[in-house]
Motif scaffolding. Structure first.
Motif, PDB file in Angstrom:
ATOM      1  N   ASP A 192       4.851  27.410 -33.748  1.00 19.45           N
ATOM      2  CA  ASP A 192       3.990  27.651 -34.908  1.00 19.45           C
ATOM      3  C   ASP A 192       2.579  28.024 -34.470  1.00 19.45           C
ATOM      4  O   ASP A 192       1.976  28.966 -34.987  1.00 19.45           O
ATOM      5  CB  ASP A 192       3.934  26.406 -35.797  1.00 19.45           C
ATOM      6  CG  ASP A 192       5.174  26.261 -36.660  1.00 19.45           C
ATOM      7  OD1 ASP A 192       5.953  27.227 -36.742  1.00 19.45           O
ATOM      8  OD2 ASP A 192       5.356  25.178 -37.235  1.00 19.45           O
ATOM      9  N   ARG A 241       4.143  37.507 -39.052  1.00 20.96           N
ATOM     10  CA  ARG A 241       4.695  36.183 -39.337  1.00 20.96           C
ATOM     11  C   ARG A 241       5.734  36.264 -40.439  1.00 20.96           C
ATOM     12  O   ARG A 241       6.798  35.645 -40.361  1.00 20.96           O
ATOM     13  CB  ARG A 241       3.575  35.203 -39.724  1.00 20.96           C
ATOM     14  CG  ARG A 241       2.612  34.909 -38.586  1.00 20.96           C
ATOM     15  CD  ARG A 241       1.875  33.601 -38.801  1.00 20.96           C
ATOM     16  NE  ARG A 241       1.055  33.570 -39.996  1.00 20.96           N
ATOM     17  CZ  ARG A 241      -0.199  33.997 -40.054  1.00 20.96           C
ATOM     18  NH1 ARG A 241      -0.764  34.547 -38.987  1.00 20.96           N
ATOM     19  NH2 ARG A 241      -0.901  33.888 -41.162  1.00 20.96           N
ATOM     20  N   TYR A 263       9.742  35.676 -40.033  1.00 23.69           N
ATOM     21  CA  TYR A 263      10.462  34.674 -40.816  1.00 23.69           C
ATOM     22  C   TYR A 263      11.731  35.275 -41.421  1.00 23.69           C
ATOM     23  O   TYR A 263      12.795  34.647 -41.384  1.00 23.69           O
ATOM     24  CB  TYR A 263       9.561  34.132 -41.923  1.00 23.69           C
ATOM     25  CG  TYR A 263      10.232  33.065 -42.753  1.00 23.69           C
ATOM     26  CD1 TYR A 263      10.287  31.750 -42.307  1.00 23.69           C
ATOM     27  CD2 TYR A 263      10.832  33.376 -43.971  1.00 23.69           C
ATOM     28  CE1 TYR A 263      10.930  30.770 -43.055  1.00 23.69           C
ATOM     29  CE2 TYR A 263      11.471  32.408 -44.720  1.00 23.69           C
ATOM     30  CZ  TYR A 263      11.513  31.106 -44.258  1.00 23.69           C
ATOM     31  OH  TYR A 263      12.154  30.144 -45.002  1.00 23.69           O
ATOM     32  N   ARG A 297      14.399  35.634 -38.690  1.00 29.79           N
ATOM     33  CA  ARG A 297      14.490  34.493 -37.784  1.00 29.79           C
ATOM     34  C   ARG A 297      15.906  34.217 -37.293  1.00 29.79           C
ATOM     35  O   ARG A 297      16.092  33.634 -36.214  1.00 29.79           O
ATOM     36  CB  ARG A 297      13.913  33.240 -38.458  1.00 29.79           C
ATOM     37  CG  ARG A 297      14.699  32.755 -39.676  1.00 29.79           C
ATOM     38  CD  ARG A 297      13.880  31.738 -40.467  1.00 29.79           C
ATOM     39  NE  ARG A 297      14.612  31.170 -41.589  1.00 29.79           N
ATOM     40  CZ  ARG A 297      14.781  31.771 -42.747  1.00 29.79           C
ATOM     41  NH1 ARG A 297      14.264  32.975 -42.945  1.00 29.79           N
ATOM     42  NH2 ARG A 297      15.454  31.186 -43.720  1.00 29.79           N
ATOM     43  N   LEU A 339       3.927  29.578 -43.828  1.00 28.26           N
ATOM     44  CA  LEU A 339       3.525  30.639 -42.910  1.00 28.26           C
ATOM     45  C   LEU A 339       2.014  30.829 -42.865  1.00 28.26           C
ATOM     46  O   LEU A 339       1.532  31.770 -42.241  1.00 28.26           O
ATOM     47  CB  LEU A 339       4.203  31.955 -43.326  1.00 28.26           C
ATOM     48  CG  LEU A 339       5.737  31.968 -43.291  1.00 28.26           C
ATOM     49  CD1 LEU A 339       6.261  33.284 -43.848  1.00 28.26           C
ATOM     50  CD2 LEU A 339       6.246  31.748 -41.876  1.00 28.26           C
TER      51      LEU A 339
END
Length: 232
Positions: A144, A156, A160, A163, A191
């Motif tokens: 993170d 980001r 996601y 992922r 996020l």
């Protein structure tokens, strides 16, 4: 509502931390466990409360978050079935430093600190299992920090969505469907994005025909195009 009649050892046997334990070892741990059902939106614990146990999520979903003095909420992690949380805080002998709230009907197993300490004293090998679980949490935290420090907000969000996709493959992915496990506002907070930015980028990606949005379901139409978006 407490659930006493469920088989505690059966649930322990499917959790990563206890999967390799023998039946007698699981019996010892089970004596310090309890299973509890929570409805949607119920608090598992609040920041500042004594931490005398850690938790496994058997079914459902839990949101870990902190709240600023102005009431702004920051989601730290979304916990899914099979994941544990709060074990590091338990060993620090400090109060909970965050809040835990269910996002839907959930079943949690609470493991008391005393049962863990007793098992470590009985068999020091048990501590290696605990360290493994804590290390997994630390690894997620480091990922993170890396993401927030080195990746743009757009990266980001795309990361996601992708992922669970193995981008090293060379064959055609076809359409990949992603189901958001929580509201868009909750995912945005996870996020470190504003809900407005999160929605704006999703609609931008949809306008570029990379994804299709249907409520919480997102169909990725072009995996490689999404992975390389904005890099050219």
């Amino acid at each position: 509502m407490r659930v006493d009649h469920l088989d505690m050892q059966r649930h322990l046997s499917i959790l990563p931390m206890f999967r390799e334990f023998s039946q007698p070892e699981r019996e010892n741990v089970a004596q310090g466990c309890k299973l509890e059902r929570y409805g949607r939106g119920e608090m598992v614990f609040r920041a500042g409360e004594p931490c005398e146990a850690f938790h496994f999520l058997v079914l459902g979903q839990v949101k870990l978050y902190v709240t600023s003095s102005t009431g702004v909420e920051k989601v730290i992690e979304l916990i899914g079935p099979g994941q544990s949380f709060a074990e590091a805080m338990m060993f620090l002998s400090k109060p909970y430093m965050m809040n835990a709230q269910t996002l839907g009907d959930s079943l949690l197993m609470t493991v008391s600190k005393q049962s863990i300490v007793s098992e470590i004293e009985r068999d020091p090998r048990f501590s290696m299992h605990m360290l493994s679980g804590i290390s997994r949490g630390m690894h997620r935290l480091l990922l993170d920090v890396e993401s927030y420090s080195l990746h743009s907000a757009m990266q980001r969000l795309i990361g996601y969505l992708l992922r669970d996709v193995e981008l090293g493959q060379t064959d055609d992915f076809g359409v990949v469907t992603v189901s958001l496990p929580a509201s868009k506002a909750t995912i945005a907070s996870r996020l470190s994005l504003t809900p407005e930015y999160f929605s704006r980028v999703l609609h931008q990606l949809e306008a570029d025909q990379l994804i299709e949005i249907t409520k919480r379901e997102i169909r990725i139409l072009n995996v490689r195009g999404l992975a390389t978006y904005g890099t050219h």
